[in-house]
Design an enzyme around this catalytic site. Structure first.
Site, PDB file in Angstrom:
ATOM      1  N   SER A  93       0.835  -1.281   0.137  1.00  0.00           N
ATOM      2  CA  SER A  93       0.138   0.071  -0.070  1.00  0.00           C
ATOM      3  C   SER A  93       0.942   1.258  -0.049  1.00  0.00           C
ATOM      4  O   SER A  93       1.642   1.546  -0.948  1.00  0.00           O
ATOM      5  CB  SER A  93      -1.114  -0.231   1.096  1.00  0.00           C
ATOM      6  OG  SER A  93      -0.385   0.265   2.327  1.00  0.00           O
ATOM      7  N   HIS A 150      -3.061  -0.878  -2.733  1.00  0.00           N
ATOM      8  CA  HIS A 150      -4.283  -0.441  -2.190  1.00  0.00           C
ATOM      9  C   HIS A 150      -4.214   1.006  -2.700  1.00  0.00           C
ATOM     10  O   HIS A 150      -2.877   1.773  -2.729  1.00  0.00           O
ATOM     11  CB  HIS A 150      -4.049  -0.261  -0.636  1.00  0.00           C
ATOM     12  CG  HIS A 150      -4.300  -1.397   0.149  1.00  0.00           C
ATOM     13  ND1 HIS A 150      -3.848  -1.721   1.442  1.00  0.00           N
ATOM     14  CD2 HIS A 150      -4.458  -2.688  -0.072  1.00  0.00           C
ATOM     15  CE1 HIS A 150      -4.247  -2.685   1.865  1.00  0.00           C
ATOM     16  NE2 HIS A 150      -4.518  -3.462   0.940  1.00  0.00           N
ATOM     17  N   ASP A 159      -3.093  -5.844   6.193  1.00  0.00           N
ATOM     18  CA  ASP A 159      -3.340  -6.590   5.106  1.00  0.00           C
ATOM     19  C   ASP A 159      -2.036  -7.338   4.383  1.00  0.00           C
ATOM     20  O   ASP A 159      -1.128  -6.872   4.137  1.00  0.00           O
ATOM     21  CB  ASP A 159      -4.115  -5.635   4.140  1.00  0.00           C
ATOM     22  CG  ASP A 159      -4.818  -6.601   2.890  1.00  0.00           C
ATOM     23  OD1 ASP A 159      -5.118  -7.750   2.931  1.00  0.00           O
ATOM     24  OD2 ASP A 159      -4.862  -5.819   1.849  1.00  0.00           O
TER      25      ASP A 159
END
Length: 190
Positions: free
Chosen positions: A13, A40, A133
């Site tokens: 991300s 992300h 994540d």
């Protein structure tokens, strides 16, 4: 495709775009393993990661579409707002179900489905990021005897994501982006 087909899945991300570009810029146009990239981004962000990657890489960068078949020499980029899953016939499916870890696309979802299809031939790489994540998906790859690689937290722009993975997978490999790129080059053509 043969059963020994490999797949590389990358996730990140915050800081992950720069890290993945650095890794992928060194790979040749005929790179022999398909690569799936889950990054992300802001949910409503327009502007195409695919265009950015296509300009900077010799590999072909394409945004994942439903039923797209995996091909070597391609980087498949998860579209905004969809989870990306891999199917047994080596095509993609897109899923707009609930957010996982506050994210859609979720790295965990893609990593887990990749390991279900490719097993020990899955190479999972988790890069810089500000959420957790990816760590359970990378752990799942590792448990299926795939390869689990984490960007060195000292090099990552934000170390939260790499550290979460290192804490949950004691056996993962920790590498800086140059080493990750060099490792991927050793897989080419084998």
């Amino acid at each position: 495709m043969r059963d020994n087909t490999r797949l590389i899945v990358l996730g990140g991300s915050w800081g992950g775009i720069q890290a993945s570009l650095k890794i992928l810029q060194g790979l040749p146009a005929d790179y022999s393993i398909p690569i799936v990239l889950v990054l992300h981004r802001l949910r409503n962000q327009e502007g195409s990661l695919q265009e950015l990657f296509d300009k900077k890489l010799v590999l072909k960068a394409v945004e994942v579409d439903d039923k797209t078949p995996l091909e070597a020499g391609h980087v498949y980029i998860a579209p905004s707002n969809y989870h990306v899953l891999l199917e047994r016939d080596h095509t993609f499916s897109l899923d707009a179900s609930e957010l996982e870890n506050y994210s859609r696309p979720s790295i965990d979802v893609t990593f887990t489905s990749a390991a279900d299809v490719f097993g020990k031939n899955t190479v999972g790489i988790l890069l810089s990021g500000a959420s957790k994540d990816g760590s359970s998906g990378l752990k799942y790859i590792f448990e299926k005897r795939g390869t689990a690689i984490v960007q060195h937290p000292g090099e990552a722009e934000i170390a939260t994501m790499p550290l979460a993975a290192i804490n949950s997978i004691p056996g993962c490999s920790i590498m800086n982006v140059e080493r990750i790129q060099a490792y991927l080059l050793t897989l080419h053509g084998h």
